[in-house]
Write an enzyme that holds these catalytic residues in place. Structure first.
Site, PDB file in Angstrom:
ATOM      1  N   ASN A   1      12.636 -50.074   8.836  1.00  0.00           N
ATOM      2  CA  ASN A   1      11.474 -50.974   8.207  1.00  0.00           C
ATOM      3  C   ASN A   1      11.040 -50.077   7.190  1.00  0.00           C
ATOM      4  O   ASN A   1      10.491 -49.302   6.910  1.00  0.00           O
ATOM      5  CB  ASN A   1      10.473 -50.969   9.380  1.00  0.00           C
ATOM      6  CG  ASN A   1       9.523 -51.847   8.682  1.00  0.00           C
ATOM      7  OD1 ASN A   1       9.222 -52.129   7.478  1.00  0.00           O
ATOM      8  ND2 ASN A   1       8.576 -52.179   9.625  1.00  0.00           N
TER       9      ASN A   1
ATOM     10  N   ARG B   1      14.127 -54.678   8.398  1.00  0.00           N
ATOM     11  CA  ARG B   1      13.062 -55.515   8.062  1.00  0.00           C
ATOM     12  C   ARG B   1      13.318 -56.041   6.639  1.00  0.00           C
ATOM     13  O   ARG B   1      13.711 -55.181   5.626  1.00  0.00           O
ATOM     14  CB  ARG B   1      12.053 -54.767   8.047  1.00  0.00           C
ATOM     15  CG  ARG B   1      10.730 -55.944   7.668  1.00  0.00           C
ATOM     16  CD  ARG B   1       9.438 -54.959   7.300  1.00  0.00           C
ATOM     17  NE  ARG B   1       8.301 -55.555   6.806  1.00  0.00           N
ATOM     18  CZ  ARG B   1       7.467 -55.146   5.942  1.00  0.00           C
ATOM     19  NH1 ARG B   1       7.387 -53.864   5.638  1.00  0.00           N
ATOM     20  NH2 ARG B   1       6.511 -55.854   5.502  1.00  0.00           N
TER      21      ARG B   1
ATOM     22  N   HIS C   1       4.687 -60.518   6.551  1.00  0.00           N
ATOM     23  CA  HIS C   1       4.480 -59.974   8.031  1.00  0.00           C
ATOM     24  C   HIS C   1       4.771 -60.516   9.267  1.00  0.00           C
ATOM     25  O   HIS C   1       4.063 -60.303  10.311  1.00  0.00           O
ATOM     26  CB  HIS C   1       2.840 -59.599   7.896  1.00  0.00           C
ATOM     27  CG  HIS C   1       2.570 -58.392   6.841  1.00  0.00           C
ATOM     28  ND1 HIS C   1       1.295 -58.750   6.016  1.00  0.00           N
ATOM     29  CD2 HIS C   1       3.059 -57.323   6.371  1.00  0.00           C
ATOM     30  CE1 HIS C   1       1.372 -57.547   5.301  1.00  0.00           C
ATOM     31  NE2 HIS C   1       2.246 -56.816   5.185  1.00  0.00           N
TER      32      HIS C   1
ATOM     33  N   ARG D   1      -2.511 -54.049  -4.076  1.00  0.00           N
ATOM     34  CA  ARG D   1      -2.255 -55.214  -4.607  1.00  0.00           C
ATOM     35  C   ARG D   1      -3.658 -56.062  -4.499  1.00  0.00           C
ATOM     36  O   ARG D   1      -4.664 -55.831  -3.631  1.00  0.00           O
ATOM     37  CB  ARG D   1      -1.078 -56.174  -3.908  1.00  0.00           C
ATOM     38  CG  ARG D   1       0.152 -55.635  -4.084  1.00  0.00           C
ATOM     39  CD  ARG D   1       1.057 -56.267  -3.161  1.00  0.00           C
ATOM     40  NE  ARG D   1       1.355 -55.314  -1.893  1.00  0.00           N
ATOM     41  CZ  ARG D   1       1.671 -55.408  -0.953  1.00  0.00           C
ATOM     42  NH1 ARG D   1       2.219 -56.712  -0.531  1.00  0.00           N
ATOM     43  NH2 ARG D   1       2.219 -54.388   0.164  1.00  0.00           N
TER      44      ARG D   1
ATOM     45  N   GLU E   1       6.923 -53.610  14.590  1.00  0.00           N
ATOM     46  CA  GLU E   1       8.097 -54.470  13.951  1.00  0.00           C
ATOM     47  C   GLU E   1       9.421 -53.906  14.488  1.00  0.00           C
ATOM     48  O   GLU E   1      10.314 -54.601  14.461  1.00  0.00           O
ATOM     49  CB  GLU E   1       7.711 -54.487  12.508  1.00  0.00           C
ATOM     50  CG  GLU E   1       6.623 -54.949  11.979  1.00  0.00           C
ATOM     51  CD  GLU E   1       6.124 -54.430  10.653  1.00  0.00           C
ATOM     52  OE1 GLU E   1       5.743 -55.298   9.816  1.00  0.00           O
ATOM     53  OE2 GLU E   1       6.092 -53.540  10.534  1.00  0.00           O
TER      54      GLU E   1
END
Length: 386
Positions: A13, A89, A177, A235, A373
């Site tokens: 990931n 991912r 996500h 961000r 994840e």
């Protein structure tokens, strides 16, 4: 250091400034995992593993492509035994990739073609693919897409208020996500939230919200790129399009400079002038740090309200990601401002990091679900190799 002959699945990931990894047995037992964080932007990468190892890993000027070969050869493979499949991912799947897929040269090219939509992520995802293919030639590689979980959003929410020809050209709200939200969705039954309206908040270096009904995405804060929605580590989140045009003019039309501003110099880092790391800001006594935290919570509460409107109410909120799981003050400030919706914070449970954050008899509940994840990636690998 001993090998684990049963570990046969590797999940990679690669995030904007980190690499998470995990080794699983075919029965999804996690046998080894870790994280390299603070990659890029002049930082010195650090390695942390499930065996307690914690140290500098690489040099300050190294990026993901530099760190990955050593990570795979020196840290992962000695503990892995035989690896039968690697899952990755991938942040952006566009319209083409709506489910996990086995990677071949054509698929890799398709992923690379989406780089302009996620320039802060897609190159790192590709670096993970390339490093794994070089270290493990012939081993199947599976791409798992963050955008896939939101592919079923209603068209009225996927399209923007522009001439519809742009939507046909791919200018859509994709959402991100998705692997984290897929794990949250899989956890809902255990929280007695099946069939409920749930707002999941993935809060880390990147942040977003997903409004779910019975585990299906109906609303999300992120859009065409991972810049939209919530304030994040570097961000800015949602911006007035006129502000974007003004910034381009201020930079004499240099869109590259504006892109750098949006992806690396805004958010918590830009507002505080100190750091994009919530841990640093919460520990700081500087007024600008407190202001950045206040802005973060304010934007989060507003987006939760929008998500609740989008899914017709809310029965529960789930916090996940590094901030969501570990920053008790952020959870406290958020839920206190949502008392009008019926959330009754259990302050002791929140401070202790319990899974349930609200009083048991409360009509509306809040929980913490640890992001995983990597498990979702491993499950996809098994599914495609079966």
């Amino acid at each position: 250091m001993t090998e684990s002959p049963h570990a046969s699945l590797l999940a990679l990931n690669c995030g904007s400034s980190s690499i998470k990894f995990a080794l699983f047995t075919p029965e999804f037992e996690r046998v080894f995992s870790g994280l390299v964080e603070a990659i890029g932007h002049g930082q010195t990468p650090r390695l942390k593993t499930s065996t307690g190892e914690s140290r500098q890993f690489g040099e300050a000027d190294q990026g993901h492509a530099d760190v990955l070969p050593c990570l795979i050869s020196d840290i992962i493979l000695p503990r892995a035994g035989a690896i039968s499949g690697v899952g990755h991912r991938i942040v952006h799947g566009g319209e083409r990739f709506r489910a996990p897929v086995r990677i071949d040269p054509e698929v890799r090219s398709g992923i690379a073609a989406l780089t302009p939509l996620a320039p802060g992520h897609q190159p790192h995802n590709l670096a993970g693919i390339d490093a794994a293919m070089q270290a493990l030639p012939g081993v199947p590689q599976i791409a798992c897409f963050d955008t896939a979980f939101h592919a079923g959003l209603p068209a009225v929410r996927r399209e923007m208020a522009l001439p519809r020809r742009y939507a046909r050209d791919g200018l859509l709200r994709y959402g991100f996500h998705g692997l984290s939200y897929e794990h949250v969705a899989a956890s809902l039954a255990g929280l007695e939230l099946s069939g409920k309206r749930v707002i999941a908040c993935h809060l880390g270096n990147g942040c977003s919200i997903c409004g779910m009904l019975d585990g299906t995405s109906l609303w999300t804060s992120m859009g065409f790129t991972p810049l939209d929605g919530l304030m994040m580590g570097q961000r800015p989140g949602r911006l007035d399009p006129g502000a974007v045009l003004w910034l381009v003019e201020q930079h004499s039309g240099d869109t590259g400079a504006v892109s750098k501003l949006f992806y690396h110099q805004s958010g918590l880092s830009g507002v505080s002038g100190i750091s994009g790391d919530m841990r640093t800001l919460l520990a700081s006594d500087q007024p600008d740090a407190a202001f950045a935290v206040e802005m973060f919570v304010d934007r989060l509460v507003q987006e939760i309200g929008a998500a609740a409107a989008g899914i017709g109410g809310v029965d529960a909120i789930v916090f996940s990601g590094g901030i969501g799981e570990n920053a008790a003050p952020i959870r406290s400030m958020t839920l206190q401002r949502l008392e009008w919706l019926g959330f009754d914070l259990d302050s002791a449970a929140n401070a202790a990091g319990k899974k349930r954050l609200t009083t048991p008899g409360n009509q509306r509940q809040a929980f913490v679900v640890e992001a995983d994840e990597e498990r979702i990636i491993a499950q996809a690998v098994i599914s495609l190799l079966a």
